[in-house]
Design a protein around this motif. Structure first.
Motif, PDB file in Angstrom:
ATOM      1  N   ASN A 102     -11.970 -32.192  28.123  1.00 24.73           N
ATOM      2  CA  ASN A 102     -11.671 -31.638  29.449  1.00 24.73           C
ATOM      3  C   ASN A 102     -12.592 -32.206  30.529  1.00 24.73           C
ATOM      4  N   GLY A 103     -12.934 -33.485  30.361  1.00 25.67           N
ATOM      5  CA  GLY A 103     -13.798 -34.119  31.358  1.00 25.67           C
ATOM      6  C   GLY A 103     -15.190 -33.544  31.425  1.00 25.67           C
ATOM      7  N   GLY A 104     -15.604 -32.896  30.320  1.00 25.23           N
ATOM      8  CA  GLY A 104     -16.941 -32.304  30.287  1.00 25.23           C
ATOM      9  C   GLY A 104     -17.041 -30.961  30.970  1.00 25.23           C
ATOM     10  N   GLN A 105     -15.892 -30.393  31.389  1.00 27.04           N
ATOM     11  CA  GLN A 105     -15.899 -29.139  32.136  1.00 27.04           C
ATOM     12  C   GLN A 105     -15.076 -28.083  31.404  1.00 27.04           C
ATOM     13  N   PRO A 106     -15.700 -27.302  30.523  1.00 29.04           N
ATOM     14  CA  PRO A 106     -14.964 -26.298  29.754  1.00 29.04           C
ATOM     15  C   PRO A 106     -14.452 -25.165  30.642  1.00 29.04           C
ATOM     16  N   ASP A 107     -13.233 -24.717  30.350  1.00 32.90           N
ATOM     17  CA  ASP A 107     -12.634 -23.594  31.057  1.00 32.90           C
ATOM     18  C   ASP A 107     -12.849 -22.316  30.256  1.00 32.90           C
ATOM     19  N   LEU A 108     -13.007 -21.214  30.948  1.00 33.23           N
ATOM     20  CA  LEU A 108     -13.146 -19.923  30.295  1.00 33.23           C
ATOM     21  C   LEU A 108     -11.784 -19.386  29.861  1.00 33.23           C
ATOM     22  N   THR A 109     -11.755 -18.734  28.713  1.00 35.05           N
ATOM     23  CA  THR A 109     -10.581 -17.966  28.332  1.00 35.05           C
ATOM     24  C   THR A 109     -10.616 -16.637  29.085  1.00 35.05           C
ATOM     25  N   GLU A 110      -9.567 -15.844  28.950  1.00 34.81           N
ATOM     26  CA  GLU A 110      -9.551 -14.536  29.600  1.00 34.81           C
ATOM     27  C   GLU A 110     -10.688 -13.661  29.073  1.00 34.81           C
ATOM     28  N   LYS A 111     -10.984 -13.794  27.774  1.00 35.87           N
ATOM     29  CA  LYS A 111     -12.087 -13.018  27.212  1.00 35.87           C
ATOM     30  C   LYS A 111     -13.414 -13.470  27.805  1.00 35.87           C
ATOM     31  N   GLY A 112     -13.569 -14.770  28.013  1.00 40.21           N
ATOM     32  CA  GLY A 112     -14.792 -15.266  28.639  1.00 40.21           C
ATOM     33  C   GLY A 112     -14.950 -14.755  30.059  1.00 40.21           C
ATOM     34  N   LYS A 113     -13.848 -14.735  30.813  1.00 39.79           N
ATOM     35  CA  LYS A 113     -13.882 -14.228  32.184  1.00 39.79           C
ATOM     36  C   LYS A 113     -14.243 -12.739  32.201  1.00 39.79           C
ATOM     37  N   GLN A 114     -13.649 -11.980  31.278  1.00 39.11           N
ATOM     38  CA  GLN A 114     -13.937 -10.542  31.219  1.00 39.11           C
ATOM     39  C   GLN A 114     -15.401 -10.289  30.891  1.00 39.11           C
ATOM     40  N   LEU A 115     -15.934 -11.099  29.988  1.00 37.74           N
ATOM     41  CA  LEU A 115     -17.334 -10.921  29.596  1.00 37.74           C
ATOM     42  C   LEU A 115     -18.266 -11.139  30.781  1.00 37.74           C
ATOM     43  N   LEU A 116     -18.007 -12.201  31.570  1.00 40.28           N
ATOM     44  CA  LEU A 116     -18.856 -12.489  32.722  1.00 40.28           C
ATOM     45  C   LEU A 116     -18.668 -11.452  33.825  1.00 40.28           C
ATOM     46  N   GLU A 117     -17.445 -10.968  34.003  1.00 43.19           N
ATOM     47  CA  GLU A 117     -17.211  -9.929  35.015  1.00 43.19           C
ATOM     48  C   GLU A 117     -17.978  -8.657  34.677  1.00 43.19           C
ATOM     49  N   ARG A 118     -17.991  -8.290  33.402  1.00 48.27           N
ATOM     50  CA  ARG A 118     -18.749  -7.106  32.998  1.00 48.27           C
ATOM     51  C   ARG A 118     -20.247  -7.332  33.185  1.00 48.27           C
ATOM     52  N   ALA A 119     -20.700  -8.530  32.875  1.00 46.49           N
ATOM     53  CA  ALA A 119     -22.131  -8.824  33.027  1.00 46.49           C
ATOM     54  C   ALA A 119     -22.563  -8.687  34.479  1.00 46.49           C
ATOM     55  N   GLN A 120     -21.673  -9.071  35.404  1.00 46.39           N
ATOM     56  CA  GLN A 120     -22.001  -8.953  36.821  1.00 46.39           C
ATOM     57  C   GLN A 120     -22.153  -7.499  37.250  1.00 46.39           C
ATOM     58  N   ASN A 121     -21.568  -6.596  36.494  1.00 45.62           N
ATOM     59  CA  ASN A 121     -21.725  -5.164  36.751  1.00 45.62           C
ATOM     60  C   ASN A 121     -22.753  -4.532  35.827  1.00 45.62           C
ATOM     61  N   ALA A 122     -23.567  -5.407  35.202  1.00 44.55           N
ATOM     62  CA  ALA A 122     -24.592  -4.957  34.251  1.00 44.55           C
ATOM     63  C   ALA A 122     -23.979  -4.126  33.131  1.00 44.55           C
ATOM     64  N   GLU A 123     -22.761  -4.477  32.747  1.00 43.45           N
ATOM     65  CA  GLU A 123     -22.051  -3.787  31.672  1.00 43.45           C
ATOM     66  C   GLU A 123     -22.000  -4.708  30.465  1.00 43.45           C
ATOM     67  N   TRP A 124     -22.622  -4.308  29.378  1.00 46.52           N
ATOM     68  CA  TRP A 124     -22.750  -5.179  28.207  1.00 46.52           C
ATOM     69  C   TRP A 124     -21.764  -4.833  27.095  1.00 46.52           C
ATOM     70  N   SER A 125     -20.970  -3.785  27.266  1.00 48.81           N
ATOM     71  CA  SER A 125     -20.042  -3.400  26.207  1.00 48.81           C
ATOM     72  C   SER A 125     -18.982  -4.480  25.998  1.00 48.81           C
ATOM     73  N   LEU A 126     -18.645  -4.705  24.709  1.00 46.18           N
ATOM     74  CA  LEU A 126     -17.612  -5.687  24.369  1.00 46.18           C
ATOM     75  C   LEU A 126     -16.320  -5.004  23.967  1.00 46.18           C
ATOM     76  N   ASP A 127     -16.244  -3.693  24.106  1.00 46.70           N
ATOM     77  CA  ASP A 127     -15.037  -2.960  23.742  1.00 46.70           C
ATOM     78  C   ASP A 127     -13.839  -3.465  24.557  1.00 46.70           C
ATOM     79  N   GLY A 128     -12.776  -3.794  23.841  1.00 43.87           N
ATOM     80  CA  GLY A 128     -11.582  -4.265  24.517  1.00 43.87           C
ATOM     81  C   GLY A 128     -11.586  -5.745  24.849  1.00 43.87           C
ATOM     82  N   VAL A 129     -12.740  -6.406  24.637  1.00 42.03           N
ATOM     83  CA  VAL A 129     -12.839  -7.843  24.890  1.00 42.03           C
ATOM     84  C   VAL A 129     -12.729  -8.620  23.593  1.00 42.03           C
ATOM     85  N   VAL A 130     -13.528  -8.249  22.611  1.00 44.78           N
ATOM     86  CA  VAL A 130     -13.486  -8.883  21.287  1.00 44.78           C
ATOM     87  C   VAL A 130     -13.545  -7.792  20.218  1.00 44.78           C
TER      88      VAL A 130
END
Length: 470
Positions: free
Chosen positions: A442-470
């Motif tokens: 991918n030209g050295g630029q990996p794309d996030l899956t939906e699970k990856g996006k959800q994980l980072l969105e939760r982290a931005q809210n200081a939410e570390w739970s993985l329930d419903g993500v994995v």
């Protein structure tokens, strides 16, 4: 998966200092049978990373590989990228980040973290203050309507004349939160996953929504033994760091990694030096930087010096790879200095040695800086394949000086990974990453899956739970 049981032996093994670690390693190589075996394995091998041999735990740093590599040692330099309205100033902001991304090497010592397991992942947050000095070159060139302001390059100009001023104005990563009462910290979230085992490759993504900055890339190294040192280069899937500025119409910078050398093996004092070239390009602004790392100077002395030029280039005809290739008419700025200390820059095409000191400006002073701390997810919010949990048995044993136990647990983990690989092969299954769409490419630029996006969105809210993500 629960953590391995704690060691039953109460008496610690012999403590391992840096010197004793190196003596242990050299002792291994001096044993005739092992020396012959190692030499056979290294002869004709162009990439040591392809030789999968396991070192005793007492030679390892008690840190997972995915935690160790992150490029955010100075997060306030990262969040400052894109602050200026001028393209040249933004390139200087990127270069300042580049010079601070690996403070662990400038301030610390080389180490060997754990090899990553396929599917292992690591995540963390950083809190920082937007306190980096502003870069405003127009004020320096007399083109501005006023001064650069407090903390701007007018201040950096003064800093060039005074060691005391330069230290106080240089970047200083704050602790968790901010160093200024009442200032809301800026949050950076980091996610990385081991996406390939042969060759070993990991994907990473950095997100700072408050500033509209993201960074991503694949990490892979290739290592060559030169006889007295180990030369480490980016692997074929490592195209560098890609930084995108959403608030600058998606302006993207590609930062490529130069070779590094792990020296001092025979002297018993390990050290890291950098050589060759690093390149930073931005097709949207048509500005490029060439950074030449000079490893040795007169009479073989190590200089740890970097020389650089920033210039206009044609993204469709990018042929300039050396500083001397760049015509003076295209030069916007030059920089020079020891990358472990102070790096200065000048405006215009003149060589820095012919520019008076009052027209040389400090871009960064490494001396007062320290590696910023990470904010980690609580242990009860981590999955079994999360780095800190996966390697906890080894880490705890090393910290307890129970090196035999640590080696046993480490070998069990490695054998478990090999067994999983055999089971996938027998079942005809292909392993796929969870948080990234591509294992490599991918030209050295990996794309996030939906699970990856959800994980980072939760982290931005200081939410570390993985329930419903994995």
């Amino acid at each position: 998966m629960s953590s391995p049981a704690p060691p039953t032996v109460d008496t610690p093994d012999e403590p391992q200092s840096d010197g004793s670690k190196l003596r242990t390693f050299l002792g291994i190589l001096k044993k005739p049978a092992l020396t012959f075996s190692y030499h056979l394995r290294f002869i004709g091998v162009s990439d040591l990373a392809s030789v999968r041999f396991s070192l005793p735990s007492q030679l390892l740093e008690p840190t997972p590989n995915l935690e160790y590599w992150n490029y955010l040692d100075a997060p306030n330099a990262f969040v400052a990228i894109g602050s200026s309205d001028e393209p040249l100033d933004r390139m200087l902001e990127v270069i300042r980040f580049w010079l601070t991304k690996d403070l662990k090497y400038a301030k610390g010592r080389p180490c060997k973290p754990y090899n990553s397991c396929l599917g292992e992942f690591f995540r963390c947050n950083y809190e920082t203050e937007d306190n980096a000095p502003k870069i405003r070159t127009a004020a320096l060139k007399g083109q501005g309507t006023g001064t650069a302001g407090k903390g701007g390059l007018a201040a950096l100009k003064a800093a060039a004349k005074s060691d005391k001023s330069s230290s106080s104005l240089s970047l200083s990563p704050p602790q968790h939160g901010t160093s200024t009462p009442g200032i809301k910290p800026i949050l950076i979230s980091y996610l990385t996953e081991q996406t390939s085992h042969h060759p070993p490759v990991s994907a990473f993504h950095v997100s700072c929504p408050d500033k509209g900055i993201t960074a991503r890339g694949f990490d892979q190294i290739s290592a060559k033994f030169t006889g007295t040192s180990v030369k480490v280069l980016p692997g074929e899937h490592n195209m560098g760091i890609f930084i995108t500025l959403e608030k600058r119409d998606g302006e993207t910078y590609q930062l490529t990694h130069p070779p590094a050398h792990l020296g001092g093996i025979l002297r018993g004092a390990l050290s890291v030096s950098v050589s060759d070239f690093a390149y930073i390009t931005c097709p949207q602004t048509k500005i490029k930087a060439i950074l030449h790392y000079v490893e040795e100077g007169w009479l073989g002395r190590t200089t740890n010096k970097v020389e650089g030029v920033i210039f206009r280039y044609d993204p469709n005809n990018d042929t300039k790879t050396r500083i001397q290739d760049v015509p003076d008419a295209d030069v916007l700025a030059r920089l020079s200095g020891p990358w472990k200390e102070k790096v200065m820059f000048t405006l215009g095409p003149k060589p820095m040695k012919s520019v008076p000191p009052e027209e040389q400006y400090l871009i960064v002073d490494i001396e007062p800086l320290n590696v910023a701390p990470k904010i980690l997810p609580p242990a009860d919010k981590q999955l079994p394949n999360e780095s800190l949990t996966l390697w906890s048995g080894v880490t705890n044993a090393i910290h307890s000086k129970q090196f035999s136990q640590a080696t046993t647990v480490k070998l069990e983990l490695e054998e478990a990974q090999r067994e999983k690989a055999r089971q996938r092969e027998a079942a005809g299954e292909t392993w796929e990453p969870v948080f990234f769409k591509q294992a490599t490419g991918n030209g050295g630029q990996p794309d996030l899956t939906e699970k990856g996006k959800q994980l980072l969105e939760r982290a931005q809210n200081a939410e570390w739970s993985l329930d419903g993500v994995v």
